[in-house]
Write an enzyme that holds these catalytic residues in place. Structure first.
Site, short mmCIF file in Angstrom:
data_model
loop_
_atom_site.label_atom_id
_atom_site.label_comp_id
_atom_site.label_asym_id
_atom_site.label_seq_id
_atom_site.Cartn_x
_atom_site.Cartn_y
_atom_site.Cartn_z
N ALA A 60 -3.99 7.68 -4.94
CA ALA A 60 -2.66 7.15 -5.19
C ALA A 60 -2.78 5.65 -5.45
O ALA A 60 -2.76 4.85 -4.52
CB ALA A 60 -1.76 7.41 -3.98
N GLY B 212 0.83 -1.20 0.00
CA GLY B 212 0.00 0.00 0.00
C GLY B 212 0.86 1.24 0.00
O GLY B 212 2.07 1.16 -0.25
N ASN B 213 0.26 2.38 0.27
CA ASN B 213 1.03 3.63 0.33
C ASN B 213 0.43 4.56 1.36
O ASN B 213 -0.56 4.22 2.01
CB ASN B 213 1.11 4.28 -1.06
CG ASN B 213 -0.26 4.66 -1.59
OD1 ASN B 213 -0.91 5.55 -1.08
ND2 ASN B 213 -0.72 3.93 -2.62
N ARG B 214 1.04 5.72 1.52
CA ARG B 214 0.73 6.59 2.64
C ARG B 214 -0.40 7.59 2.39
O ARG B 214 -0.64 8.46 3.21
CB ARG B 214 1.99 7.37 3.03
CG ARG B 214 3.07 6.49 3.59
CD ARG B 214 4.36 7.26 3.83
NE ARG B 214 4.21 8.35 4.79
CZ ARG B 214 5.15 9.23 5.07
NH1 ARG B 214 6.32 9.15 4.45
NH2 ARG B 214 4.94 10.17 5.95
N SER B 215 -1.11 7.48 1.28
CA SER B 215 -2.16 8.45 1.01
C SER B 215 -3.31 8.32 2.00
O SER B 215 -3.86 7.23 2.18
CB SER B 215 -2.69 8.26 -0.42
OG SER B 215 -3.75 9.14 -0.65
#
Ligand code: CTP
Ligand code: CA
Length: 229
Positions: free
Chosen positions: A100, A33-36
């Site tokens: 994102a 995943g990512n930090r958005s």
């Protein structure tokens, strides 16, 4: 406070906003995943609502509440985000890709939880590139021929500045507007404020000074409104 003193210049318009970060599963309990956080996308949805638009929010794993009055489609993976955004775009006057999407997904999904090896050898994860939704939106643009807005999270590096990378990205994507974020510090992710530059397809650059994400959202809609027929 965003409900007050705003022009109703999006009345009668259907806008689609994607927000958050997608997750790509390796096995039933793990994902890439990512930090958005989804904050900027949700601020965009709220601002559009205040300006009279009908709003579809495609929300991927957002960590902040979604405003009432917005039509929400919840998604998890990039494949789900793609499907929901392309469908909503068919009747849209503007599409803003603030989400994102994970650029890659594990090539294989393990139905059972991946276990550690007895020999201590770490597994290698093979990745496959995800489809580029923004490029696809531009390529398949039809119906009401929406204004298409991309976001770019950039850091400067040896190959160029934040704006150099953003210009190249804009050319690659073919969108009408690109909202550029400098993510080289801790000043964007999960923060209540933001500082962006809005690039136009014609080559203009509009710096938007550091402000609450709600104010940034209104500056983005100002730029969109100028392009909506
Ligand atoms: N985007 C998309 N589909 C993807 C990846 C990105 O629609 N699979 C959109 C994002 O929502 C954003 C824009 O493309 O509006 C730019 O995203 P970004 O991650 O900055 O660009 P990439 O093309 O993925 O390039 P890179 O991550 O290598 O900088
Ligand atoms: Ca990316």
């Amino acid at each position: 406070q965003v409900l007050q003193g705003r022009p109703h210049d999006l009345a009668g318009q259907h806008v689609v906003v994607s927000a958050g970060g997608t997750r790509e599963f390796l096995d039933p309990v793990r994902f890439l995943g990512n930090r958005s956080s989804g904050r900027q996308g949700i601020a965009l949805a709220e601002a559009a609502l205040a300006r009279g638009a009908t709003v579809t929010l495609v929300a991927a794993n957002v960590s902040v509440p979604v405003p009432a009055g917005v039509d929400v489609v919840r998604v998890v993976t990039t494949a789900e985000l793609r499907e929901a955004v392309l469908k909503a775009a068919e009747s849209a006057d503007a599409v803003v890709m603030a989400a994102a999407p994970a650029d890659f997904r594990p090539t294989a999904f393990a139905d059972a939880k991946i276990k550690k090896q007895a020999d201590g050898v770490a597994p290698t994860i093979e990745l496959t590139e995800n489809p580029d939704i923004l490029v696809e939106l531009v390529r398949t643009r039809s119906g009401r021929s929406p204004v298409i807005v991309g976001f770019a999270a950039e850091t400067g590096d040896a190959n160029g500045s934040v704006l150099d990378h953003a210009r190249a990205k804009m050319a690659r994507k073919g969108c009408d507007l690109l909202v550029v974020n400098d993510v080289g510090s801790e000043r964007t992710f999960g923060q209540p404020d933001n500082e962006v530059t809005i690039l136009t397809a014609e080559g203009a650059e509009h710096p938007v000074p550091r402000a609450a994400k709600a104010e940034i959202a209104h500056a983005i809609w100002d730029a969109v409104v100028q392009r909506v027929e």
